[in-house]
Design a protein around this motif. Structure first.
Motif, PDB file in Angstrom:
ATOM      1  N   HIS A  96       3.972   1.521  -5.747  1.00  0.00           N
ATOM      2  CA  HIS A  96       4.390   1.609  -7.203  1.00  0.00           C
ATOM      3  C   HIS A  96       3.699   0.866  -7.987  1.00  0.00           C
ATOM      4  O   HIS A  96       2.838   0.191  -7.745  1.00  0.00           O
ATOM      5  CB  HIS A  96       5.883   0.942  -6.954  1.00  0.00           C
ATOM      6  CG  HIS A  96       6.873   1.289  -7.773  1.00  0.00           C
ATOM      7  ND1 HIS A  96       6.679   0.818  -9.483  1.00  0.00           N
ATOM      8  CD2 HIS A  96       7.849   2.333  -7.988  1.00  0.00           C
ATOM      9  CE1 HIS A  96       7.860   1.541 -10.013  1.00  0.00           C
ATOM     10  NE2 HIS A  96       8.396   2.322  -9.385  1.00  0.00           N
ATOM     11  N   TYR A  97       4.026   1.382  -9.272  1.00  0.00           N
ATOM     12  CA  TYR A  97       3.238   0.644 -10.280  1.00  0.00           C
ATOM     13  C   TYR A  97       3.872  -0.262 -11.116  1.00  0.00           C
ATOM     14  O   TYR A  97       3.233  -0.862 -12.140  1.00  0.00           O
ATOM     15  CB  TYR A  97       2.701   1.931 -11.395  1.00  0.00           C
ATOM     16  CG  TYR A  97       3.973   2.918 -11.687  1.00  0.00           C
ATOM     17  CD1 TYR A  97       4.865   2.525 -13.115  1.00  0.00           C
ATOM     18  CD2 TYR A  97       4.331   3.978 -10.989  1.00  0.00           C
ATOM     19  CE1 TYR A  97       5.634   3.378 -13.197  1.00  0.00           C
ATOM     20  CE2 TYR A  97       5.500   4.738 -11.351  1.00  0.00           C
ATOM     21  CZ  TYR A  97       6.147   4.314 -12.412  1.00  0.00           C
ATOM     22  OH  TYR A  97       7.213   5.339 -12.746  1.00  0.00           O
ATOM     23  N   SER A  98       4.840  -0.706 -10.645  1.00  0.00           N
ATOM     24  CA  SER A  98       5.572  -1.881 -11.227  1.00  0.00           C
ATOM     25  C   SER A  98       4.676  -3.214 -11.216  1.00  0.00           C
ATOM     26  O   SER A  98       3.846  -3.405 -10.351  1.00  0.00           O
ATOM     27  CB  SER A  98       6.586  -2.542 -10.537  1.00  0.00           C
ATOM     28  OG  SER A  98       7.449  -3.383 -10.805  1.00  0.00           O
ATOM     29  N   GLY A  99       4.577  -3.897 -12.236  1.00  0.00           N
ATOM     30  CA  GLY A  99       4.081  -5.291 -12.435  1.00  0.00           C
ATOM     31  C   GLY A  99       4.379  -6.286 -11.508  1.00  0.00           C
ATOM     32  O   GLY A  99       3.496  -6.711 -10.773  1.00  0.00           O
ATOM     33  N   ALA A 100       5.615  -5.926 -10.687  1.00  0.00           N
ATOM     34  CA  ALA A 100       5.994  -6.608  -9.683  1.00  0.00           C
ATOM     35  C   ALA A 100       5.236  -6.426  -8.208  1.00  0.00           C
ATOM     36  O   ALA A 100       5.121  -7.170  -7.345  1.00  0.00           O
ATOM     37  CB  ALA A 100       7.517  -6.713  -9.315  1.00  0.00           C
ATOM     38  N   ASN A 101       4.498  -5.327  -8.415  1.00  0.00           N
ATOM     39  CA  ASN A 101       3.609  -5.020  -6.960  1.00  0.00           C
ATOM     40  C   ASN A 101       2.257  -4.855  -7.432  1.00  0.00           C
ATOM     41  O   ASN A 101       1.337  -4.199  -6.770  1.00  0.00           O
ATOM     42  CB  ASN A 101       4.194  -3.327  -6.888  1.00  0.00           C
ATOM     43  CG  ASN A 101       3.530  -2.937  -5.638  1.00  0.00           C
ATOM     44  OD1 ASN A 101       3.542  -3.813  -4.562  1.00  0.00           O
ATOM     45  ND2 ASN A 101       2.823  -1.742  -5.505  1.00  0.00           N
ATOM     46  N   ASN A 102       1.874  -5.802  -8.487  1.00  0.00           N
ATOM     47  CA  ASN A 102       0.292  -6.070  -8.379  1.00  0.00           C
ATOM     48  C   ASN A 102      -0.349  -6.628  -7.196  1.00  0.00           C
ATOM     49  O   ASN A 102      -1.460  -6.095  -7.065  1.00  0.00           O
ATOM     50  CB  ASN A 102       0.470  -7.015  -9.776  1.00  0.00           C
ATOM     51  CG  ASN A 102       0.483  -6.537 -10.912  1.00  0.00           C
ATOM     52  OD1 ASN A 102       0.271  -5.164 -11.356  1.00  0.00           O
ATOM     53  ND2 ASN A 102       0.572  -7.320 -11.878  1.00  0.00           N
ATOM     54  N   GLY A 103       0.233  -7.187  -6.549  1.00  0.00           N
ATOM     55  CA  GLY A 103      -0.410  -7.674  -5.342  1.00  0.00           C
ATOM     56  C   GLY A 103      -0.574  -6.553  -4.354  1.00  0.00           C
ATOM     57  O   GLY A 103      -1.590  -6.546  -3.602  1.00  0.00           O
ATOM     58  N   GLY A 104       0.370  -5.628  -4.145  1.00  0.00           N
ATOM     59  CA  GLY A 104       0.330  -4.512  -3.449  1.00  0.00           C
ATOM     60  C   GLY A 104      -0.904  -3.628  -3.748  1.00  0.00           C
ATOM     61  O   GLY A 104      -1.670  -3.137  -2.986  1.00  0.00           O
ATOM     62  N   ILE A 105      -0.842  -3.367  -5.202  1.00  0.00           N
ATOM     63  CA  ILE A 105      -1.833  -2.700  -5.669  1.00  0.00           C
ATOM     64  C   ILE A 105      -3.307  -3.199  -5.293  1.00  0.00           C
ATOM     65  O   ILE A 105      -4.051  -2.480  -4.997  1.00  0.00           O
ATOM     66  CB  ILE A 105      -1.754  -2.537  -7.191  1.00  0.00           C
ATOM     67  CG1 ILE A 105      -0.419  -1.762  -7.438  1.00  0.00           C
ATOM     68  CG2 ILE A 105      -2.904  -1.709  -7.896  1.00  0.00           C
ATOM     69  CD1 ILE A 105       0.168  -1.895  -9.018  1.00  0.00           C
TER      70      ILE A 105
END
Length: 231
Positions: free
Chosen positions: A194-203
């Motif tokens: 997902h592109y949410s800022g909350a997923n920056n770690g996942g990205i």
């Protein structure tokens, strides 16, 4: 002519198309301000691919209301701003998804949310979905999903779902792949972050795993190419 927009208009509150317009002269999407929110999708009718690839996210954001959630349905037409899902300026960071899909074979694909249950708190939504009290509701919504996809792609037997985020991937596996319901379609699922800022770690983790730049559009373009190459 096969008019996909008119055919699917009854679902236009939840669904959209992987087509975006940019305010930039070069057509790129570098930040929120570059995204045009209100698009006349009818002028892109010939670019809306009648393919078996569909992007699926989790659910619409907003304030959760349990009573309204129990009456949820996918069959909602948005007459004021049809097809606005995935095409908004603000905290959603939809511009990153636009840049990620821009120039790919997946451009023009149908897009929707897995469940039409409104709520921005993922824990609350997950609790509602997992409640045994809502079993019949979920079964109805899954059948509605299958009906919607069958209307969009009446001739396709297998549907490729590109799940934006872990939760829609898990739901697709649970409610579609392992479903005991009699569905018209069979589904093959793929994960993209997902592109949410909350997923920056996942990205970042995906970027490191793929050996590419830690930039959402680069990560997703790489994943999409990998999925295509493996087919």
């Amino acid at each position: 002519m096969d008019n996909k927009i008119e055919r699917m208009r009854g679902y236009s509150a939840l669904a959209s198309w992987a087509v975006w317009e940019s305010n930039r002269a070069d057509g790129e999407f570098k930040n929120e301000a570059d995204l045009v929110e209100d698009i006349d999708f009818s002028i892109y009718e010939d670019q809306l691919k009648k393919s078996n690839t569909i992007f699926v996210a989790m659910n619409p954001g907003g304030e959760f209301d349990e009573e309204k959630a129990k009456l949820a349905t996918r069959k909602i037409e948005n007459k004021e701003r049809p097809w606005n899902n995935f095409h908004n300026v603000g905290r959603s960071r939809d511009y990153l998804l636009a840049q990620a899909i821009k120039g790919t074979p997946e451009y023009g694909s149908y897009m929707t949310d897995f469940f039409p249950i409104v709520g921005s708190n993922s824990s609350t939504i997950t609790k509602f979905i997992n409640s045994i009290d809502n079993k019949e509701l979920l079964e109805r919504l899954i059948l509605e999903f299958d009906e919607e996809i069958s209307l969009l792609l009446p001739k396709e037997k297998e549907i490729r779902l590109l799940c934006i985020g872990k939760k829609p991937y898990e739901w697709s596996e649970k409610f579609l792949i392992n479903s005991k319901l009699k569905l018209k379609k069979t589904y093959k699922i793929f994960y993209i972050p997902h592109y949410s800022g909350a997923n920056n770690g996942g990205i970042k983790n995906e970027a490191e795993k793929l050996g590419v730049e830690n930039y959402y559009p680069t990560v997703v373009k790489t994943i999409l190419k990998k999925i295509r190459d493996e087919q």
